[in-house]
Write a protein that holds these residues in place. Structure first.
Motif, PDB file in Angstrom:
ATOM      1  N   LYS A 122       0.908  -1.179   0.155  1.00 22.22           N
ATOM      2  CA  LYS A 122      -0.038  -0.064   0.052  1.00 22.22           C
ATOM      3  C   LYS A 122       0.876   1.337  -0.057  1.00 22.22           C
ATOM      4  N   ASN A 123       1.832   1.131   0.881  1.00 25.87           N
ATOM      5  CA  ASN A 123       2.643   2.445   0.813  1.00 25.87           C
ATOM      6  C   ASN A 123       3.531   2.559  -0.142  1.00 25.87           C
ATOM      7  N   LEU A 124       4.028   1.411  -0.943  1.00 24.25           N
ATOM      8  CA  LEU A 124       4.954   1.287  -2.066  1.00 24.25           C
ATOM      9  C   LEU A 124       4.249   2.033  -3.150  1.00 24.25           C
ATOM     10  N   SER A 125       2.838   1.555  -3.344  1.00 26.52           N
ATOM     11  CA  SER A 125       2.060   2.062  -4.558  1.00 26.52           C
ATOM     12  C   SER A 125       1.747   3.502  -4.308  1.00 26.52           C
ATOM     13  N   GLU A 126       1.909   4.369  -3.484  1.00 25.89           N
ATOM     14  CA  GLU A 126       1.718   5.536  -3.193  1.00 25.89           C
ATOM     15  C   GLU A 126       2.686   6.629  -3.932  1.00 25.89           C
ATOM     16  N   GLY A 127       3.926   5.998  -4.333  1.00 25.52           N
ATOM     17  CA  GLY A 127       4.636   7.052  -5.015  1.00 25.52           C
ATOM     18  C   GLY A 127       6.090   6.611  -4.935  1.00 25.52           C
ATOM     19  N   GLN A 128       6.984   7.308  -5.687  1.00 27.35           N
ATOM     20  CA  GLN A 128       8.416   6.922  -5.433  1.00 27.35           C
ATOM     21  C   GLN A 128       9.387   8.342  -5.157  1.00 27.35           C
ATOM     22  N   ASN A 129      10.274   7.933  -4.528  1.00 25.32           N
ATOM     23  CA  ASN A 129      11.205   9.225  -4.008  1.00 25.32           C
ATOM     24  C   ASN A 129      12.522   8.889  -4.035  1.00 25.32           C
ATOM     25  N   PRO A 130      13.055   8.221  -5.139  1.00 26.28           N
ATOM     26  CA  PRO A 130      14.296   7.782  -5.203  1.00 26.28           C
ATOM     27  C   PRO A 130      15.489   9.065  -4.926  1.00 26.28           C
ATOM     28  N   GLU A 131      16.600   8.550  -4.705  1.00 29.23           N
ATOM     29  CA  GLU A 131      17.461   9.809  -4.126  1.00 29.23           C
ATOM     30  C   GLU A 131      18.747   9.460  -5.557  1.00 29.23           C
ATOM     31  N   VAL A 132      18.513   8.258  -5.979  1.00 30.11           N
ATOM     32  CA  VAL A 132      19.705   7.711  -6.776  1.00 30.11           C
ATOM     33  C   VAL A 132      19.200   7.471  -7.904  1.00 30.11           C
ATOM     34  N   LEU A 133      19.724   7.840  -9.187  1.00 27.62           N
ATOM     35  CA  LEU A 133      19.753   7.247 -10.898  1.00 27.62           C
ATOM     36  C   LEU A 133      20.937   6.339 -10.896  1.00 27.62           C
ATOM     37  N   TYR A 134      20.679   5.199 -11.317  1.00 29.56           N
ATOM     38  CA  TYR A 134      21.638   4.053 -11.371  1.00 29.56           C
ATOM     39  C   TYR A 134      21.851   3.892 -12.825  1.00 29.56           C
ATOM     40  N   ILE A 135      22.912   4.124 -13.436  1.00 27.89           N
ATOM     41  CA  ILE A 135      22.830   3.605 -14.998  1.00 27.89           C
ATOM     42  C   ILE A 135      24.093   2.561 -15.165  1.00 27.89           C
ATOM     43  N   GLY A 136      23.724   1.384 -15.516  1.00 27.47           N
ATOM     44  CA  GLY A 136      24.625   0.201 -15.472  1.00 27.47           C
ATOM     45  C   GLY A 136      24.536  -0.924 -16.582  1.00 27.47           C
TER      46      GLY A 136
END
Ligand code: CO
Length: 208
Positions: A26-40
């Motif tokens: 339920k919490n996960l589906s409420e939105g994202q707020n990532p600190e990191v963009l990872y390009i690998g």
């Protein structure tokens, strides 16, 4: 790994998460707020989240062959735009890995069809650093160094985008160049001096 097993694994994962926290999804589906963009790299052995210990919601991810950032790649440009300008990530990581098949292929004189234009970007990295690479004695040394230089040049490609240039001025955005060593499992920070790199390229690539 068979497909039925994947669904069993998924159910076990769901059960584990709900066991720890009934509101997890339920919490996960409420939105994202990532600190990191990872390009690998797409390499199956270099699993982005697992090697960083990142949980769902913590890292925005782009993976392709040899962790490339091409300005003609609509996917890469869209991911950077969304991560920087909308999600407001404060760290962009380009992570290569020793033993990268894409980098190895680019060092060989071989027609690889559709991979040719993609790998040509790595050949361009080789050409840019030809002098340094040609001083190395063995093919293995050149291979390892090209993996590192490719990370550095893809970080430069990140910095060439308008989104990143704007964010650099207005907030504390940092670009990191890393290499994963599969023989030890360790992440190595290449400690690229971006202030120095920026000074060198901004005269030409300055957009805003
Ligand atoms: Co690779």
């Amino acid at each position: 790994m068979n497909i039925d097993q994947i669904f069993k694994n998924n159910q076990a994962w769901v059960n584990e998460k709900l066991g720890n926290d009934p509101d997890y999804f339920k919490n996960l589906s409420e939105g994202q707020n990532p600190e990191v963009l990872y390009i690998g790299c797409s390499d199956s052995r270099v699993t982005a989240e697992e090697i960083m210990g990142a949980k769902p919601g913590e890292a925005f991810i782009l993976r392709n062959i040899a962790n490339m950032v091409s300005n003609l790649d609509l996917s890469a440009m869209s991911v950077i735009n969304y991560a920087v300008s909308h999600l407001k990530v404060n760290h962009i990581i380009v992570c290569g890995h020793y033993g990268c098949g894409g980098v190895k292929a680019a060092m060989q004189s071989q027609d690889l069809g559709i991979l040719n234009p993609w790998l040509r970007n790595i050949r361009d990295v080789y050409r840019l650093h030809n002098q340094e690479l040609n001083q190395l004695k063995t093919e293995e040394e050149k291979y390892r160094r090209l993996v590192e230089l490719n990370v550095q040049e893809q970080c430069v490609n990140v910095i060439k985008t308008a989104d990143v240039q704007i964010a650099y001025r207005s907030r504390n955005l940092t670009v990191h160049g890393w290499v994963m060593d599969m023989t030890t499992g360790k992440l190595i920070d290449l400690k690229i001096d971006f202030d120095k790199v920026l000074k060198g390229i901004m005269e030409i690539y300055h957009l805003d």
